[in-house]
Each structure stands twice: as structure tokens, then as C-alpha cells.
Motif scaffolding. Structure first.
Motif: not given
Length: 97
Positions: A26-52
Motif C-alpha cells: 500500500p501507498a501508506t507503507a513506509q520504506v527505509a530511505r528510498r530514492l525518488a524521481w523528480g523533474d528538473v525545472h531549473g539549473v545553474g550556469t555551472n551544471a554540466r550533465t543535467v538540463k531542464v
């Protein structure tokens, strides 16, 4: 965004998940330290491998939250991103890390 900072919005949770054996988690189950996915909406001028527009994998517990125009985003350094997902259109087989 300044320097190597990345502005990420968390991808909404899908709700219930299934284990490899078919057990519903179930969605309410807690999992220990889980990584998450997200969408990039902004990057700084020195970011080299990630883009919007990229989809990135990261640890949401270690990041700073900020609210912009009623939406919640996370601010992190580019080095805190564990993976960037991309689609390989030329082979047509889907999502790659």
C-alpha cells in the motif's frame, strides 16, 4: 539558479506498488530511505550533465525545500543527483539510466 544548483519537482507517487512476487504494497507503507524521481525545472550556469526537462534520481531527505508560486520544489547540488534518465529514441526500447 546559481552555480551548480538544480531545482527539482518531485514526481507524484503512483500509490500502491507490487513486489516482484506479486504482493500489493500500500501507498501508506513506509520504506527505509528510498530514492525518488523528480523533474528538473531549473539549473545553474555551472551544471554540466543535467538540463531542464531531465528526470533525475536523488535522495529527497537531504535536500532543501522551497515554494515558488504555490508549488513545492527541492534545491540541490548537481553532485547530489544519483542518475539522469533519458530515452533512446534510435533503439526504441525505452528509458535508460
Amino acid at each position: 539558479m546559481l552555480h551548480d544548483r538544480v531545482l527539482v519537482q518531485l514526481t507524484p507517487e503512483e500509490g500502491e506498488r507490487r513486489s516482484s512476487g506479486g504482493i500489493v504494497i500500500p501507498a501508506t507503507a513506509q520504506v527505509a530511505r528510498r530514492l525518488a524521481w523528480g523533474d528538473v525545472h531549473g539549473v545553474g550556469t555551472n551544471a554540466r550533465t543535467v538540463k531542464v526537462g531531465d528526470r533525475v534520481l536523488f535522495n529527497p531527505d537531504d535536500q532543501l525545500e522551497v515554494e515558488v508560486q504555490g508549488r513545492t520544489y527541492l534545491v540541490m547540488r548537481e553532485r547530489d543527483v544519483h542518475a539522469v534518465a533519458s530515452e533512446r529514441i534510435e533503439h526504441g526500447t525505452g528509458l535508460y539510466l
